[in-house]
Design a protein around this motif. Structure first.
Motif, PDB file in Angstrom:
ATOM      1  N   THR A 227      14.038   7.975  41.398  1.00  0.00           N
ATOM      2  CA  THR A 227      13.281   7.187  42.378  1.00  0.00           C
ATOM      3  C   THR A 227      12.826   8.077  43.542  1.00  0.00           C
ATOM      4  OG1 THR A 227      14.735   5.356  41.842  1.00  0.00           O
ATOM      5  CG2 THR A 227      13.382   5.093  43.798  1.00  0.00           C
ATOM      6  N   ASN A 281       6.925  11.818  34.015  1.00  0.00           N
ATOM      7  CA  ASN A 281       7.298  10.538  34.622  1.00  0.00           C
ATOM      8  C   ASN A 281       6.897   9.373  33.727  1.00  0.00           C
ATOM      9  OD1 ASN A 281       8.549  11.079  37.221  1.00  0.00           O
ATOM     10  ND2 ASN A 281       6.612  12.048  37.736  1.00  0.00           N
ATOM     11  N   ASP A 282       5.737   9.518  33.120  1.00  0.00           N
ATOM     12  CA  ASP A 282       5.257   8.458  32.243  1.00  0.00           C
ATOM     13  C   ASP A 282       6.164   8.332  31.010  1.00  0.00           C
ATOM     14  OD1 ASP A 282       3.116   6.516  32.079  1.00  0.00           O
ATOM     15  OD2 ASP A 282       2.573   7.538  30.212  1.00  0.00           O
ATOM     16  N   THR A 285       9.475   6.415  31.496  1.00  0.00           N
ATOM     17  CA  THR A 285       9.451   4.952  31.551  1.00  0.00           C
ATOM     18  C   THR A 285       8.917   4.334  30.256  1.00  0.00           C
ATOM     19  OG1 THR A 285       7.310   5.077  32.604  1.00  0.00           O
ATOM     20  CG2 THR A 285       9.206   4.789  34.046  1.00  0.00           C
ATOM     21  N   THR A 331       0.198   5.527  37.570  1.00  0.00           N
ATOM     22  CA  THR A 331       1.662   5.656  37.508  1.00  0.00           C
ATOM     23  C   THR A 331       2.312   4.499  38.254  1.00  0.00           C
ATOM     24  OG1 THR A 331       1.438   8.049  37.451  1.00  0.00           O
ATOM     25  CG2 THR A 331       3.601   7.205  38.007  1.00  0.00           C
ATOM     26  N   LEU A 335       4.423   1.518  36.407  1.00  0.00           N
ATOM     27  CA  LEU A 335       5.843   1.415  36.783  1.00  0.00           C
ATOM     28  C   LEU A 335       6.154   0.033  37.340  1.00  0.00           C
ATOM     29  CD1 LEU A 335       6.854   4.719  38.543  1.00  0.00           C
ATOM     30  CD2 LEU A 335       8.011   3.585  36.668  1.00  0.00           C
TER      31      LEU A 335
END
Lengths: 405, 455
Positions: A227, A281-282, A285, A331, A335
């Motif tokens: 985070t 990051n993609d 998730t 993003t 998210l």
């Protein structure tokens, strides 16, 4: 000054070369220092949150332990860096320290106070908490506060080398045009690499927790770290833009050399890392999206395609910026959409997370370091832009040899 | 590139550098000593399977990592101050001694890595016997790294007092006083660290409430004292050889220190040395006297009071100053310039010999007392007399610290008093332009012509 009646050749570091030797130790120091600064700022906040969540309390202790353990190594790396600077670039080093002596002494005093507070904060953790948790948190906050003048002072000196202010006092020199943007940009960068490093540690330990009871704790570390890392990463393009615009305004030629000069490949490398961090990051998730059935298949293809386009547009600032902002927007949207539909505990699990988190940590460090290299390269061939150049260093070496002869 | 003149008296810079150098040196020497003592005590504990040594080495490792953290920052501060207050001297010295200085920092980095690994892997190592060897290797690696780092810095420090031509690499590194200084400092570090650790454990003893802890701290203080006191007795022999070298190579510096304006500093060293031997022997006597009365330790109990008397007289003679005129404030007390009692030959030589021989005898008594069936460090809690022994250990550690500082100051001032930063090569005066601006720049040809150049 000296009449030895002998000759002493100029110092040359074999294989690496002088600039690369200074650069290598600077970068090694900077990684540890950046992590330590961010962890010091994060520790009291987590301890404060730890009043309700014991995982956060333990996290605060882990962060402080890291800071304390790497402190000496980081500082000695700084000593080596400084020694190399004195030995290899004496004119620049002497001039800079002469012109910033008061801020340096102020920073040293503040750093000493930080040490005096940090060590009791860590080594008497339980004992002080038994007396008063608030007092202990205040001690941690004080340590974090005392590190800031040192950080700001060093950023001021770094910024001055690119955008110097002449005919001014020492504090005005520190407060040069790019100082504040650099402070903000680097501080957010510190949080970015600290967050991703914490996430990598959590992911690595969560996959082999030893004691199964610890698994939720390491998942917590992973989630918290990611985070923070992601939040800072998404902010970085904006702080970077602010910094770039200030450089453009204060030193247009330096900005130009960044974009098109011999060091432009560093910029392309940076854009590549940026694109990879977006993709990482993609990926992290993806599991959530699968869980919630929120696949958005068109974006599963579109997102990597946009990241690839970003790399291709590296040489075109306007297009590059558009790509970056689109990627940020996507993003955040993906998210928010996915996390709203699933509990956070399930968000970052399981299997591929470890390698992706480790990759993100490595990429974030590379991204951070590349930015440092770009900033330093943009001054070349000057060491302090418009004031001292590498030629001055060579002339000094020649004078020294002459004096020795 | 014009440098800003500092616009300060040079004295400010000298004081700042002296304070930074002495505090840095105090911690650095402690690191060298504690890494060696820590690794040695862990090895003894491992070989003898004695858990007390294990606990002691862990405590030493803890102080080591705390000091390592402090010293690394003091090192940065010292380098900053050198660059601010003596930039010309520093950049020249760096040019000549670049590799030793770089290697010193690199080995200190290795020391920090090994020391932290050593301390933080303790529990890991105790989980399996095979890991213990790795753990011992970490400790000894930290010790070896710190010793090599010190060797490098001694090359630089000794070069400043007895320099050789800078282009002759081996001659400048292994200059005439390098090995003497290094040996002197290794033993000196063991002295200071031994006493200071003993002082720390005396504080631990006074603060602890559990009997088991009090017994441990009493024992730990005794072991560290044994190391410090033993090393102290070797110091005069090495120091004598070191000074002989200085006398032959740089007689002016030797004279300044032994008979000249700064001889009072050496008198202070003599006072502190005498105090250390005397208080150390007093500690031994009190410890041995505390043993339960039986056949063991009878000789020691009879010999120690006589020994103490001899040491007191010898210490009094060794502490006598010879050149009264150089002692600050002495003119108020007497008009005499010379004190015949303070002559080196034969008075002080005899005094020193008595201090070393009787000190050694006391050390042997103390060493033997550890092997007694009813050792002195067990079962004497709560008695009034024992409370003075921790006090003595703390006093000893303070005296040892003062002596370290005084000796460091004495060595540096032997150069600085004669106006040199590097003997015969770089003068304090050469740095004046840093303080007053370019008008008096000694680097200009005119200034260089004015300055005498030593051969």
């Amino acid at each position: 000054m000296i009449d030895y009646g002998t000759a002493l050749p100029a110092i040359q570091i074999p294989l690496l070369g002088n600039s690369a030797a200074v650069g290598l130790f600077s970068l090694l120091h900077i990684v540890l220092a950046a992590l330590s600064v961010a962890f010091m700022l994060m520790a009291p906040l987590f301890e404060w949150k730890g009043r309700k969540n014991p995982f956060d309390r333990d996290l605060a202790l882990v962060l402080t332990r890291f800071t304390v353990v790497v402190f000496s190594v980081s500082t000695v790396l700084a000593v080596i860096m400084v020694e190399l600077m004195i030995g290899l670039f004496p004119v620049t080093t002497m001039w800079m320290w002469n012109h910033f002596r008061i801020p340096i002494l102020f920073g040293v005093a503040s750093f000493m106070l930080m040490l005096l507070v940090l060590y009791p904060y860590y080594h008497f953790w339980e004992r002080l908490r038994a007396c008063s948790i608030t007092l202990h948190i205040a001690l941690g906050a004080l340590a974090a506060f005392f590190i800031l003048p040192w950080v700001f002072m060093l950023d001021g000196m770094g910024a001055f080398m690119l955008t110097p202010v002449q005919e001014a006092g020492m504090w005005e020199r520190l407060h040069n045009p790019t100082w504040l943007p650099l402070v903000i940009h680097r501080m957010v960068g510190n949080f970015m690499i600290a967050g991703y490093t914490l996430a990598a540690y959590g992911a690595w330990r969560a996959s082999k927790p030893g004691d199964p009871g610890l698994e939720p704790y390491y998942q917590h570390l992973l989630y918290r770290g990611w985070t923070i890392g992601l939040g800072a990463f998404l902010l970085q393009p904006f702080t970077g833009l602010l910094y770039a615009l200030t450089i453009h305004r204060a030193a247009p030629d330096a900005h130009e050399s960044l974009m098109t000069g011999p060091y432009a490949p560093w910029l392309y490398a940076q854009v590549l890392f940026l694109a990879l961090v977006f993709l990482g990051n993609d990926l992290l998730t993806k599991h959530v999206r699968t869980l919630t059935g929120n696949r958005q298949r068109w974006l599963d293809i579109g997102f990597p395609a946009l990241a690839a386009l970003l790399v291709l547009c590296a040489a075109y600032p306007e297009l590059r910026r558009v790509c970056v902002y689109l990627l940020i927007g996507l993003t955040v949207w993906r998210l928010a959409d996915s996390l709203a539909k699933t509990p956070t505990g399930a968000a970052l699990f399981p299997s591929t997370v470890r390698s992706v988190a480790l990759g993100l940590a490595l990429l974030s460090v590379l991204l951070y370091l590349t930015m440092g290299v770009i900033r330093e390269s943009s001054r070349r061939p000057d060491t302090v832009r418009g004031i001292i150049s590498l030629q001055d260093e060579l002339r000094h070496q020649a004078r020294m040899e002459g004096a020795l002869r | 590139m014009e440098m800003d003149a500092l616009q300060l008296p040079m004295l400010y810079g000298r004081v700042a550098i002296a304070v930074a150098a002495l505090s840095h040196a105090l911690c650095a020497t402690f690191i060298v000593g504690s890494s060696v003592i820590g690794a040695a005590t862990e090895t003894i504990g491992h070989v003898t399977q004695n858990p007390r040594f294990e606990r002691l080495s862990r405590l030493i490792a803890f102080t080591l990592i705390l000091t390592t953290a402090g010293i690394s920052f003091l090192g940065v501060t010292f380098v900053f101050l050198l660059n601010i207050f003596w930039p010309q001297f520093w950049s020249h010295l760096f040019h000549i001694m670049f590799w030793p200085l770089l290697l010193e920092a690199s080995f200190f980095l290795a020391e920090a890595i090994f020391a932290y690994t050593w301390y933080y892997s303790w529990d890991w190592a105790n989980q399996h016997p095979s890991r213990k060897r790795w753990h011992l290797a970490f400790g000894w690696s930290a010790a070896a790294s710190s010793l090599i780092a010190m060797l490098m810095i001694d090359m630089v420090a000794s070069y400043m007092l007895t320099p050789r031509p800078p282009d002759d690499t081996w001659a400048k590194l292994f200059n005439p006083t390098m090995l003497y200084l290094d040996t002197h400092r290794i033993v000196g570090n063991l002295t200071w660290t031994g006493f200071s650790l003993a002082g720390l454990y005396a504080v631990g003893f006074l603060r602890s409430s559990r009997e088991v802890d009090r017994v441990f701290y009493r024992w730990a203080g005794g072991v560290c004292f044994l190391i410090g006191f033993g090393a102290l007795l070797i110091m005069p022999a090495i120091g004598y050889q070191y000074l002989l070298r200085v006398r032959h190579i740089e007689p002016q510096a030797f004279y300044t220190l032994m008979l000249g304006a700064r001889s009072w500093l050496f008198d202070l060293v003599a006072v502190l040395y005498s105090a250390l031997v005397l208080f150390g022997s007093l500690y031994i006597w009190r410890s041995v006297r505390a043993m339960s009365t039986n056949d063991e330790g009878g000789t020691a109990r009879r010999a120690l009071p006589i020994s103490l008397l001899v040491l007191a007289v010898a210490g009094l003679i060794l502490s006598q100053p010879y050149q009264l005129q150089h002692i600050p404030g002495m003119q108020v007390l007497t008009d005499r310039l010379i004190n015949p009692l303070g002559k080196m030959q034969p008075n002080k030589y005899f005094a020193l010999a008595f201090l070393v021989v009787f000190g050694l005898m006391n050390w042997l008594f103390f060493f033997r007392s550890f092997a007694d069936r009813f050792p002195w460090w067990q079962g004497q809690s709560g008695t009034e007399k024992e409370r003075s022994s921790p006090g003595l250990l703390i006093t000893l550690s303070l005296c040892a610290m003062l002596m370290m500082l005084t000796m460091g100051w004495a060595r540096e001032t032997a150069r600085a008093y004669n106006g040199y930063l590097i003997y015969g090569q770089v003068r304090l005066e050469d740095e004046r332009s840093t303080y007053e601006g370019v008008k008096n720049n000694a680097a200009t040809p005119e200034a260089a012509a004015r300055r005498p150049v030593s051969p």
